[in-house]
Design an enzyme around this catalytic site. Structure first.
Site, short mmCIF file in Angstrom:
data_model
loop_
_atom_site.label_atom_id
_atom_site.label_comp_id
_atom_site.label_asym_id
_atom_site.label_seq_id
_atom_site.Cartn_x
_atom_site.Cartn_y
_atom_site.Cartn_z
N THR A 46 0.85 -1.18 0.00
CA THR A 46 0.00 0.00 0.00
C THR A 46 0.90 1.24 0.00
O THR A 46 2.05 1.18 0.44
CB THR A 46 -0.96 0.00 1.20
N THR A 48 1.34 4.30 1.60
CA THR A 48 2.02 4.82 2.78
C THR A 48 3.00 3.80 3.35
O THR A 48 4.11 4.16 3.75
CB THR A 48 1.00 5.25 3.86
N CYS A 49 2.62 2.55 3.34
CA CYS A 49 3.48 1.49 3.88
C CYS A 49 4.76 1.35 3.06
O CYS A 49 5.84 1.22 3.61
CB CYS A 49 2.72 0.16 3.90
N SER A 50 4.62 1.37 1.75
CA SER A 50 5.77 1.13 0.87
C SER A 50 6.62 2.36 0.62
O SER A 50 7.83 2.25 0.41
CB SER A 50 5.27 0.59 -0.48
N LEU A 54 8.02 1.73 5.72
CA LEU A 54 9.10 0.75 5.66
C LEU A 54 10.44 1.36 5.26
O LEU A 54 11.47 1.01 5.86
CB LEU A 54 8.73 -0.41 4.74
#
Length: 161
Positions: A46, A48-50, A54
């Site tokens: 997703t 924001t996550c990527s 992270l």
């Protein structure tokens, strides 16, 4: 009830991508006798996550380890095959341990599950970062919104430990 600073993590099992296929690890395997940074994302791949969450843990990996962190792990309510693909796509190598909480059992057990059905994601994990020492939560930063990665960023956690 949401887990708090000073609480012990509950017993749980995770699926972990491995060279020979998926393996299982327990909270005891991961946290017992170790200082661990655990961060959670609502979903691998997703935006924001990527793009925001992270990458900070990759960038600050050495600095976190210099502060005595043995393991940096990411957990998501995704299957182990998605976590393996995300690990490969991020080129994280062995710097981050990728944990699959495929059924969301760990997220529910610590009270950090989130119903993101309105966005088509189903039940996932809230975004957070924690420092865990020998299975006990020492720092816990929970994001107020799944689309943000400020409170739970590597930079914020690094400044706190």
């Amino acid at each position: 009830m949401t887990i708090s600073i000073g609480d012990r993590l509950p017993d749980a099992s995770f699926r972990v991508p491995g060279e020979g296929g998926p393996t299982s690890m327990t909270t005891g395997d991961i946290f017992s006798g170790k200082r661990v940074v655990l961060f959670a994302v609502p979903g691998a791949f997703t935006p924001t996550c990527s793009m925001n969450h992270l990458p900070g843990f990759l960038e600050h990996n050495d600095a976190l380890r210099a502060k005595g962190v043995d393991t940096i792990a990411v957990v998501a309510v995704n299957d182990v095959h998605v976590m393996k693909a995300w690990k490969s796509a991020t080129e994280a190598g062995d710097r981050i341990l990728f944990l699959s909480d495929g059924n969301g059992e760990f997220a529910k057990a610590i009270g950090l599950d989130a119903d993101l059905s309105a966005g088509g994601l189903g039940v996932r994990s809230k975004r957070y970062a924690m420092l865990v020492e020998d299975g006990v939560v020492r720092q816990l930063n929970i994001e107020p919104s799944p689309g943000q990665a400020d409170t739970s960023s590597a930079e914020t956690l690094l400044a706190q430990i």
